[in-house]
Write an enzyme that holds these catalytic residues in place. Structure first.
Site, PDB file in Angstrom:
ATOM      1  N   HIS A  38       0.724  -1.399   0.040  1.00  0.00           N
ATOM      2  CA  HIS A  38       0.220  -0.053  -0.255  1.00  0.00           C
ATOM      3  C   HIS A  38       0.793   1.423   0.004  1.00  0.00           C
ATOM      4  O   HIS A  38       0.581   2.304   0.796  1.00  0.00           O
ATOM      5  CB  HIS A  38      -1.129  -0.007   0.983  1.00  0.00           C
ATOM      6  CG  HIS A  38      -1.990  -0.932   0.898  1.00  0.00           C
ATOM      7  ND1 HIS A  38      -3.038  -0.649  -0.298  1.00  0.00           N
ATOM      8  CD2 HIS A  38      -2.603  -1.979   1.343  1.00  0.00           C
ATOM      9  CE1 HIS A  38      -3.852  -1.555  -0.263  1.00  0.00           C
ATOM     10  NE2 HIS A  38      -3.818  -2.529   0.627  1.00  0.00           N
ATOM     11  N   ASP A  97       0.456  -4.964   5.268  1.00  0.00           N
ATOM     12  CA  ASP A  97      -0.633  -5.775   4.694  1.00  0.00           C
ATOM     13  C   ASP A  97      -0.593  -5.659   3.108  1.00  0.00           C
ATOM     14  O   ASP A  97      -0.231  -4.783   2.722  1.00  0.00           O
ATOM     15  CB  ASP A  97      -2.130  -5.215   5.144  1.00  0.00           C
ATOM     16  CG  ASP A  97      -2.429  -3.755   4.752  1.00  0.00           C
ATOM     17  OD1 ASP A  97      -1.366  -3.126   4.893  1.00  0.00           O
ATOM     18  OD2 ASP A  97      -3.639  -3.434   4.405  1.00  0.00           O
ATOM     19  N   GLU A  98      -1.150  -6.741   2.769  1.00  0.00           N
ATOM     20  CA  GLU A  98      -1.547  -6.776   1.396  1.00  0.00           C
ATOM     21  C   GLU A  98      -0.131  -6.450   0.491  1.00  0.00           C
ATOM     22  O   GLU A  98      -0.320  -5.627  -0.203  1.00  0.00           O
ATOM     23  CB  GLU A  98      -2.675  -6.035   0.770  1.00  0.00           C
ATOM     24  CG  GLU A  98      -4.040  -6.365   1.534  1.00  0.00           C
ATOM     25  CD  GLU A  98      -5.363  -5.787   1.204  1.00  0.00           C
ATOM     26  OE1 GLU A  98      -5.085  -4.393   0.830  1.00  0.00           O
ATOM     27  OE2 GLU A  98      -6.314  -6.287   1.565  1.00  0.00           O
ATOM     28  N   VAL A  99       0.785  -7.239   0.657  1.00  0.00           N
ATOM     29  CA  VAL A  99       1.984  -6.760  -0.030  1.00  0.00           C
ATOM     30  C   VAL A  99       1.897  -7.689  -1.254  1.00  0.00           C
ATOM     31  O   VAL A  99       2.709  -8.787  -1.377  1.00  0.00           O
ATOM     32  CB  VAL A  99       3.278  -7.323   0.516  1.00  0.00           C
ATOM     33  CG1 VAL A  99       4.633  -6.729   0.052  1.00  0.00           C
ATOM     34  CG2 VAL A  99       3.281  -6.495   2.150  1.00  0.00           C
ATOM     35  N   TYR A 100       1.050  -7.051  -2.138  1.00  0.00           N
ATOM     36  CA  TYR A 100       0.966  -7.989  -3.467  1.00  0.00           C
ATOM     37  C   TYR A 100       2.271  -8.028  -4.209  1.00  0.00           C
ATOM     38  O   TYR A 100       3.246  -7.283  -4.353  1.00  0.00           O
ATOM     39  CB  TYR A 100      -0.370  -7.397  -4.282  1.00  0.00           C
ATOM     40  CG  TYR A 100      -1.475  -7.001  -3.752  1.00  0.00           C
ATOM     41  CD1 TYR A 100      -2.119  -8.027  -3.133  1.00  0.00           C
ATOM     42  CD2 TYR A 100      -2.292  -5.992  -3.545  1.00  0.00           C
ATOM     43  CE1 TYR A 100      -3.450  -7.953  -2.280  1.00  0.00           C
ATOM     44  CE2 TYR A 100      -3.298  -5.624  -3.224  1.00  0.00           C
ATOM     45  CZ  TYR A 100      -3.879  -6.784  -2.315  1.00  0.00           C
ATOM     46  OH  TYR A 100      -5.292  -6.781  -1.716  1.00  0.00           O
TER      47      TYR A 100
END
Length: 480
Positions: free
Chosen positions: A94, A150-153
């Site tokens: 993010h 969070d959400e470390v794509y």
């Protein structure tokens, strides 16, 4: 029973990566959070922080960020009401607001994902350390910091990551953990007694051994996020027990009071969020003795990420926040909790968001805007407006074919125009009221963005239809 959540720190999450309140409204919100029973604010500045030096480029261009003086005054206002301030600064995933800039483009894990940092570049580690340093220096009284995570794509898909992963003994889990550990140790060198919190979602698929071996234990406390009204109690308990067995017995949890329904939701469904909190109570009641819940963050996302639309604005979400905080304080959505919400907002029917529009006793700042938004969205969602193209006269006498051939029956045109104008006049009048009221609480850029995202796309087809019709009538020498 249930007291493990009722007695913990209750943080209201203030997400400033969209619709940042005018400073005067922000002060009102701080008072309101305290009045409703919160004892802390988890504040996510993103591009509204006055970054300096090489990081100045991160400052919002849509509206000026809060000044250094304003950031300090936010803390003074919070501290005077006993609200602890915990800044939230993303350090891995993010990071769209950072990595969208050309100057930091080479620090993306993969070029097409603006959110994930490449963990192998020294400049990337420097960048997040510098962000943390600047934020913490302007928060001298804060004893805790949330470092995101969070959400470390797409982690592991960059060339440098692939190279690292090709050697035996390396995994994506280790890539993640080593970066978080490096960042955590770096900030604690400068701020020795700072307590660190991180989102837990990237840890969920890891074994306790992997977490232990990373050096993360003792550095960071996990915050488990789940915003669902049907939160899986059994799985969540297992997860918290797993973190405990890894050595992380001090944990936080995160619910939601808004911003987690759909990416484009405009009106908050209070019942959904109260139900989420009731599920968290079940989790807390099922944990073994060794787990200490440090607190709960009631998240209020303003966008799903830096590039998505605005979801519910704070004024329409205040009844939900009040109901959720009362649920936490009373150990459930009891008669007492409901009475407290009724006293404040004049209604019990929390699941019925339409009741907001007829509420007369609401006195919180933003109550008028909340009512206006509910009314406007009711108009915007009406079938009459959304499906005007399916109106018998439009489908019969002014189809795309007629528009292309530039012909219409003037008699029917009059009929279409009368109906369209009747609908548009009501909505446009409400739009003006909302715009006027919203400008008092939010920057002009936010007001324009909210209109462009939630209202304009619905009105435009009808406005274009009228414009085309006027144009055709003009050509036919029948201008009305």
């Amino acid at each position: 029973m249930n007291m493990s959540l009722s007695n913990t720190t209750k943080l209201v999450h203030l997400d400033l990566k969209g619709a940042p309140p005018r400073i005067s409204y922000l002060f009102e919100l701080i008072q309101l959070f305290a009045d409703l029973g919160a004892n802390g604010i988890l504040i996510e500045y993103e591009d509204m922080f006055p970054y300096e030096g090489e990081l100045k480029v991160l400052q919002s261009k849509a509206q000026p960020p809060y000044s250094r003086e304003e950031i300090l005054s936010i803390q003074d206002a919070s501290n005077s009401r006993g609200l602890e301030i915990i800044p939230l600064v993303q350090t891995f995933g993010h990071l769209e607001f950072v990595l969208k800039h050309k100057t930091f483009r080479e620090l993306r894990e993969v070029d097409y994902c603006l959110g994930t940092l490449n963990p192998h570049r020294k400049r990337g580690v420097w960048l997040v350390q510098e962000m943390l340093r600047q934020v913490m220096e302007l928060h001298p009284k804060s004893t805790s910091l949330h470092i995101g995570g969070d959400e470390v794509y797409m982690l592991g898909l960059g060339e440098e990551s692939k190279h690292r992963l090709s050697t035996p003994g390396h995994s994506v889990h280790q890539l993640f953990l080593s970066h978080i550990v490096k960042v955590a140790k770096g900030i604690q060198e400068s701020f020795v007694n700072l307590k660190l919190i991180m989102w837990d979602d990237m840890l969920r698929s890891m074994t306790p051994e992997t977490i232990k071996e990373s050096g993360l234990v003792g550095l960071v406390q996990p915050m488990l996020l789940d915003y669902s009204p049907a939160l899986d109690v059994g799985n969540t308990v297992m997860l918290m027990e797993k973190y405990k067995s890894a050595g992380m017995s001090q944990q936080w949890v995160a619910s939601a009071f808004k911003g987690s329904t759909t990416v484009y939701t405009c009106i908050t469904n209070t019942q959904r969020h109260v139900d989420n909190h009731l599920q968290w109570f079940k989790v807390a009641a099922s944990l073994s003795a060794g787990i200490e819940i440090k607190g709960i963050a009631l998240t209020g996302w303003q966008r799903y990420d830096h590039l998505s639309v605005l979801c519910e604005l704070m004024p329409v979400s205040v009844p939900s926040l009040a109901s959720c905080l009362q649920t936490l304080l009373q150990g459930g959505f009891t008669d007492e909790a409901q009475m407290k919400v009724v006293e404040t907002f004049g209604t019990v029917e929390i699941g019925d968001t339409e009741r907001l529009s007829s509420r007369t006793s609401s006195s919180f700042t933003g109550a008028k805007l909340a009512k206006l938004i509910v009314n406007l969205m009711s108009d915007v969602e009406s079938g009459e407006l959304r499906h005007f193209q399916n109106n018998m006269f439009v489908r019969g006498w002014f189809t795309p074919y007629h528009r292309q051939k530039r012909i219409i029956s003037p008699l029917i045109a009059q009929q279409i125009k009368t109906q369209a104008k009747m609908i548009l006049d009501v909505v446009e009048c409400n739009v003006q009221d909302v715009r006027q009221e919203m400008c008092l609480l939010y920057p002009d850029s936010t007001v324009q963005e909210w209109m462009d995202q939630h209202v304009t796309p619905v009105l435009e087809p009808l406005q274009n239809l009228l414009r085309d019709m006027e144009s055709v009538l003009n050509e036919m020498g029948l201008c009305t």
